[in-house]
Write an enzyme that holds these catalytic residues in place. Structure first.
Site: not given
Ligand SMILES: *[C@@H]1O[C@H](CO)[C@@H](O)[C@H](O)[C@H]1NC(C)=O
Ligand SMILES: *[C@@H]1O[C@H](CO)[C@@H](O)[C@H](O)[C@H]1NC(C)=O
Length: 343
Positions: A266, A321, A318, A326
């Site tokens: 990541e 999250k 997303e 985030e």
């Protein structure tokens, strides 16, 4: 045979295996791809079938899944996309109980797809070292490897994913060291990785170092956009990414893992959520530079010319999250429109 001598021979074998793997990578053409993390924590994400078309449209040839999600794996059947799949953290303790538990997990979650999904990597645990699950990780890695050996699945590698917090010291890179809690289990894990020619997987986020201390971490150094190096002995560091990767390499050297490669599962930069520290321009700059760095096969100052496989975090914004940055790491909105241009 003495321990020292045995370790030296193992390191040679690992070196030869990783050399052969590198040649194979160049022949297969996968080695210059960048991968993308495909998370599912959104209630407005497109269907996996549409996402596979998005991969194809942008030439994304490699994906990391946090879980063996059946819908996603089904959609990846027959596609020319390499897949890294995670064993979920919440399963680790139960799986570490015995070989049979892992056999069942593999038979249900991996085996059914092996005919027509290019699963090439299984990650055991995401960012659980340091922590109480460390020994389970190590045990499950071995149980999984037993299955791969028994069934002759030689193309699949096993490893685990570490966060930056696994290091007690990360600067200067030559002083990199695992923290006390992780160093015991990392000795065992590095032994496994060395023997199997598998890389240690690490998550590297210069963004967090910059955002938490912008006076100490210059923006251009975090963005791969600096022309003034930070010296560590005779090595010159032009970006925080290389410095972090090399700190992990130094930490591995201290626990017998000098011959272990690293891959970055990541890295990324949020496009919103934290004022002037986040924007599509900064996120785009970081991710384009990260991709260029990975595909240039430049390696790091400590290991010039070594291939460091890399995955951008993440494919989509997303919305399930935690609020703030985030939710804003995505390269794409859930509508599949790009947040900024990378590919
Ligand atoms: C990267 O560096 C160049 C040259 O110093 C500069 O013009 C550019 O604005 C920088 N990019 C970002 C996003 O800061
Ligand atoms: C850099 O420093 C290391 C450690 O001090 C030394 O082993 C190495 O030979 C040096 N390399 C060069 C090119 O001077």
């Amino acid at each position: 045979m003495g321990y020292q001598k045995a370790m030296a021979i193992l390191q040679w074998i690992a070196l030869i295996l990783s050399f052969l793997a590198a040649i194979q990578g160049v022949v297969d053409g996968y080695s210059v791809d960048i991968g993308v993390n495909y998370g599912l924590l959104g209630d407005d994400l497109p269907k996996p079938r549409e996402v596979v078309n998005l991969f194809k449209a942008y030439g994304i040839g490699k994906v990391r899944l946090f879980n063996p999600d059946p819908d996603v794996l089904w959609a990846l059947r027959g596609q020319d996309i390499d897949v890294m799949v995670g064993v979920p953290n919440e399963n680790l303790n139960a799986l570490a109980e015995n070989q049979g538990a892992v056999n069942n997990w593999f038979d249900n979650n991996i085996e059914p797809y092996l005919n027509d999904v290019n699963i090439y990597f299984i990650t055991v645990g995401n960012e659980v070292i340091p922590g109480p699950l460390g020994n389970s990780v190590w045990q499950v890695m071995q149980y999984l490897q037993n299955i791969l050996d028994e069934r002759s699945y030689r193309g699949i590698k096993i490893s685990t994913v570490l966060p930056g917090t696994a290091l007690k010291t990360s600067f200067p890179p030559s002083k990199g060291e695992f923290n006390g809690q992780s160093s015991g289990v990392m000795t065992s894990i590095c032994g496994f990785l060395l023997f199997r020619g598998s890389p240690l997987l690490i998550n590297v986020y210069p963004y967090f170092a910059y955002a938490s201390n912008p006076t100490k971490t210059p923006l251009q150094y975090a963005l791969f956009n600096s022309s003034t190096p930070v010296q560590d002995g005779n090595l010159s560091y032009y970006n925080l990414f290389d410095a972090t990767v090399d700190a992990f390499i130094s930490a591995m050297e201290r626990v017998g893992g000098a011959g272990v490669e690293v891959a970055v599962t990541e890295s990324g930069w949020p496009s919103a959520g934290n004022g002037i520290f986040t924007s599509p321009e900064l996120a785009g700059t970081y991710n384009r530079n990260f991709m260029k760095h990975v595909t240039s096969l430049k390696g790091t100052p400590k290991r010039p010319g070594h291939y460091i496989e890399g995955f951008i975090f993440a494919l989509f914004n997303e919305n399930q999250k935690p609020a703030g940055v985030e939710q804003n790491f995505g390269l794409f909105y859930p509508t599949m429109k790009p947040v900024y241009t990378v590919f």
